[in-house]
Design a protein around this motif. Structure first.
Motif, PDB file in Angstrom:
ATOM      1  N   ALA A  89      -6.045  -6.542  -2.421  1.00  0.00           N
ATOM      2  CA  ALA A  89      -6.335  -7.224  -1.281  1.00  0.00           C
ATOM      3  C   ALA A  89      -7.671  -7.845  -1.111  1.00  0.00           C
ATOM      4  O   ALA A  89      -8.778  -7.342  -1.579  1.00  0.00           O
ATOM      5  CB  ALA A  89      -6.135  -6.316  -0.233  1.00  0.00           C
ATOM      6  N   ALA A  90      -7.583  -9.183  -0.242  1.00  0.00           N
ATOM      7  CA  ALA A  90      -8.828  -9.800  -0.120  1.00  0.00           C
ATOM      8  C   ALA A  90      -9.790  -8.977   0.441  1.00  0.00           C
ATOM      9  O   ALA A  90      -9.289  -8.151   1.388  1.00  0.00           O
ATOM     10  CB  ALA A  90      -8.577 -11.026   0.441  1.00  0.00           C
ATOM     11  N   PRO A  91     -11.071  -9.023   0.288  1.00  0.00           N
ATOM     12  CA  PRO A  91     -12.151  -8.169   0.995  1.00  0.00           C
ATOM     13  C   PRO A  91     -11.844  -8.402   2.734  1.00  0.00           C
ATOM     14  O   PRO A  91     -12.079  -7.359   3.467  1.00  0.00           O
ATOM     15  CB  PRO A  91     -13.466  -8.555   0.670  1.00  0.00           C
ATOM     16  CG  PRO A  91     -13.165  -9.463  -0.691  1.00  0.00           C
ATOM     17  CD  PRO A  91     -11.784  -9.758  -0.801  1.00  0.00           C
ATOM     18  N   VAL A  92     -11.648  -9.569   3.161  1.00  0.00           N
ATOM     19  CA  VAL A  92     -11.469  -9.539   4.687  1.00  0.00           C
ATOM     20  C   VAL A  92     -10.185  -8.728   4.981  1.00  0.00           C
ATOM     21  O   VAL A  92     -10.222  -8.288   6.119  1.00  0.00           O
ATOM     22  CB  VAL A  92     -11.361 -11.078   4.760  1.00  0.00           C
ATOM     23  CG1 VAL A  92     -10.116 -11.836   4.293  1.00  0.00           C
ATOM     24  CG2 VAL A  92     -11.509 -11.360   6.575  1.00  0.00           C
ATOM     25  N   GLU A  93      -9.128  -9.024   4.050  1.00  0.00           N
ATOM     26  CA  GLU A  93      -7.915  -8.145   4.699  1.00  0.00           C
ATOM     27  C   GLU A  93      -8.149  -6.655   4.720  1.00  0.00           C
ATOM     28  O   GLU A  93      -7.817  -5.812   5.361  1.00  0.00           O
ATOM     29  CB  GLU A  93      -6.802  -8.696   3.737  1.00  0.00           C
ATOM     30  CG  GLU A  93      -6.262  -9.940   3.949  1.00  0.00           C
ATOM     31  CD  GLU A  93      -5.713 -10.237   5.439  1.00  0.00           C
ATOM     32  OE1 GLU A  93      -4.910  -9.413   5.844  1.00  0.00           O
ATOM     33  OE2 GLU A  93      -6.134 -11.149   5.891  1.00  0.00           O
ATOM     34  N   ILE A  96      -9.135  -2.910  -1.174  1.00  0.00           N
ATOM     35  CA  ILE A  96      -8.167  -2.105  -1.571  1.00  0.00           C
ATOM     36  C   ILE A  96      -7.447  -2.583  -3.018  1.00  0.00           C
ATOM     37  O   ILE A  96      -7.020  -3.532  -2.841  1.00  0.00           O
ATOM     38  CB  ILE A  96      -7.002  -2.042  -0.513  1.00  0.00           C
ATOM     39  CG1 ILE A  96      -7.557  -1.473   0.731  1.00  0.00           C
ATOM     40  CG2 ILE A  96      -5.882  -1.380  -0.778  1.00  0.00           C
ATOM     41  CD1 ILE A  96      -6.975  -1.588   2.000  1.00  0.00           C
ATOM     42  N   ALA A  97      -7.407  -1.914  -3.948  1.00  0.00           N
ATOM     43  CA  ALA A  97      -6.949  -2.494  -5.160  1.00  0.00           C
ATOM     44  C   ALA A  97      -5.650  -1.780  -5.541  1.00  0.00           C
ATOM     45  O   ALA A  97      -5.602  -0.598  -5.111  1.00  0.00           O
ATOM     46  CB  ALA A  97      -8.044  -2.086  -6.220  1.00  0.00           C
ATOM     47  N   TYR A 107      -9.187   2.706  -2.826  1.00  0.00           N
ATOM     48  CA  TYR A 107     -10.253   1.871  -2.354  1.00  0.00           C
ATOM     49  C   TYR A 107     -11.645   1.734  -3.190  1.00  0.00           C
ATOM     50  O   TYR A 107     -12.030   2.803  -3.933  1.00  0.00           O
ATOM     51  CB  TYR A 107     -10.796   2.709  -0.885  1.00  0.00           C
ATOM     52  CG  TYR A 107     -12.152   1.866  -0.381  1.00  0.00           C
ATOM     53  CD1 TYR A 107     -11.605   0.575   0.217  1.00  0.00           C
ATOM     54  CD2 TYR A 107     -13.243   2.346  -0.104  1.00  0.00           C
ATOM     55  CE1 TYR A 107     -12.683  -0.011   1.063  1.00  0.00           C
ATOM     56  CE2 TYR A 107     -14.257   1.724   0.674  1.00  0.00           C
ATOM     57  CZ  TYR A 107     -14.010   0.598   1.233  1.00  0.00           C
ATOM     58  OH  TYR A 107     -14.907  -0.047   1.873  1.00  0.00           O
ATOM     59  N   GLU A 108     -12.020   0.461  -3.448  1.00  0.00           N
ATOM     60  CA  GLU A 108     -12.832   0.514  -4.572  1.00  0.00           C
ATOM     61  C   GLU A 108     -14.035  -0.531  -3.878  1.00  0.00           C
ATOM     62  O   GLU A 108     -13.985  -1.318  -3.196  1.00  0.00           O
ATOM     63  CB  GLU A 108     -12.356  -0.506  -5.734  1.00  0.00           C
ATOM     64  CG  GLU A 108     -11.390   0.207  -6.438  1.00  0.00           C
ATOM     65  CD  GLU A 108     -10.984  -0.564  -7.990  1.00  0.00           C
ATOM     66  OE1 GLU A 108     -11.262  -1.752  -7.902  1.00  0.00           O
ATOM     67  OE2 GLU A 108      -9.991  -0.083  -8.420  1.00  0.00           O
ATOM     68  N   ILE A 162       0.744  -1.244   0.047  1.00  0.00           N
ATOM     69  CA  ILE A 162       0.125   0.159   0.002  1.00  0.00           C
ATOM     70  C   ILE A 162       0.866   1.356   0.009  1.00  0.00           C
ATOM     71  O   ILE A 162       0.494   2.047  -0.749  1.00  0.00           O
ATOM     72  CB  ILE A 162      -0.854  -0.055   1.097  1.00  0.00           C
ATOM     73  CG1 ILE A 162      -1.934  -1.128   1.254  1.00  0.00           C
ATOM     74  CG2 ILE A 162      -1.517   1.115   1.223  1.00  0.00           C
ATOM     75  CD1 ILE A 162      -2.796  -1.359   2.427  1.00  0.00           C
ATOM     76  N   ASN A 163       1.973   1.128   0.738  1.00  0.00           N
ATOM     77  CA  ASN A 163       2.910   2.309   0.908  1.00  0.00           C
ATOM     78  C   ASN A 163       3.512   2.676  -0.397  1.00  0.00           C
ATOM     79  O   ASN A 163       4.063   3.763  -0.575  1.00  0.00           O
ATOM     80  CB  ASN A 163       3.908   2.006   2.052  1.00  0.00           C
ATOM     81  CG  ASN A 163       4.250   3.444   2.664  1.00  0.00           C
ATOM     82  OD1 ASN A 163       3.641   4.404   2.727  1.00  0.00           O
ATOM     83  ND2 ASN A 163       5.449   3.611   2.990  1.00  0.00           N
ATOM     84  N   LEU A 164       3.550   1.889  -1.544  1.00  0.00           N
ATOM     85  CA  LEU A 164       4.063   2.257  -2.658  1.00  0.00           C
ATOM     86  C   LEU A 164       3.451   3.447  -3.244  1.00  0.00           C
ATOM     87  O   LEU A 164       3.832   4.068  -4.295  1.00  0.00           O
ATOM     88  CB  LEU A 164       3.930   1.071  -3.595  1.00  0.00           C
ATOM     89  CG  LEU A 164       4.849  -0.081  -3.329  1.00  0.00           C
ATOM     90  CD1 LEU A 164       4.964  -1.283  -4.384  1.00  0.00           C
ATOM     91  CD2 LEU A 164       6.427   0.197  -3.313  1.00  0.00           C
ATOM     92  N   GLY A 165       2.053   3.679  -3.077  1.00  0.00           N
ATOM     93  CA  GLY A 165       1.301   4.817  -3.642  1.00  0.00           C
ATOM     94  C   GLY A 165       0.388   4.669  -4.444  1.00  0.00           C
ATOM     95  O   GLY A 165      -0.301   5.541  -4.830  1.00  0.00           O
TER      96      GLY A 165
END
Length: 202
Positions: free
Chosen positions: A107-111, A100-101, A91-92, A84-87
């Motif tokens: 990322a999986a919905p649960v994550e 988080i796309a 959020y979709e 995520i920190n790559l920038g």
């Protein structure tokens, strides 16, 4: 949001601090050369000394504790936060999931739900996802936790830094100084864009 505890001449004062205020305090401490250290909960401790009218030296401090501690940062969580920190994270919301796309996946919905519930990520008005200040401080503290020693004049940081001294307490003090140096360097490295994203949070 952080809980803020200030130790001053009159005792302790307690309050709350938004991310923007916490970042301002850290930047001010860095500019003054105050001792500061990230904590495993995702907060920070700032300490400085002040001379009084006598020869006594008074210790002052500010402790910032996140209202939601970052908790255990296992390998999978650290990997996802680093991604995520790559920038490029956003959020979709889809009919069947909220994720988080990234440009190359999601990322999986649960994550996604877990990171949001733990307040490790924040979503901007444009849908961009960033790490919270507490997540970044917690990661820093995890990367520089004591990994060995503490006795016989030897102590080791998980980053590989080795501290030595005539006693275990002296070695621990050297290791503490190392953590203060890397915390100050982290604060100095925070970009203006990240600071603006924090300040713009609704």
């Amino acid at each position: 949001m952080f809980r803020e505890t200030i130790t001053h001449a009159g005792g302790d004062s307690n309050g709350t601090a938004k991310e923007s205020h916490a970042l301002m305090l850290l930047r001010l401490a860095a500019s003054r050369g105050d001792a500061m250290e990230a904590t495993r909960t995702g907060g920070a401790r700032i300490r400085w000394t002040r001379g009084g009218h006598s020869s006594a030296i008074a210790v002052r401090s500010i402790v910032l504790d996140p209202e939601t501690p970052v908790g255990d940062l296992d390998g999978a969580t650290r990997f996802l936060l680093a991604r995520i920190n790559l920038g490029d994270a956003r959020y979709e919301v889809h009919p069947d999931r909220r994720v988080i796309a990234f440009d190359d996946g999601e990322a999986a919905p649960v994550e996604t739900a877990r990171l949001r519930a733990r307040r490790l990520v924040a979503i901007g008005g444009n849908g961009r996802v960033r790490l919270t200040l507490s997540a970044r401080l917690g990661l820093l503290a995890h990367e520089h936790r004591q990994a060995g020693g503490g006795t016989d004049g030897f102590a080791m940081c998980s980053c590989g830094f080795t501290a030595s001294g005539p006693t275990g307490e002296a070695a621990d003090a050297v290791l503490c100084g190392h953590r203060q140096v890397v915390t100050a360097a982290f604060v100095d490295s925070i970009s203006a864009a990240y600071g603006a994203a924090i300040a713009d949070r609704r």
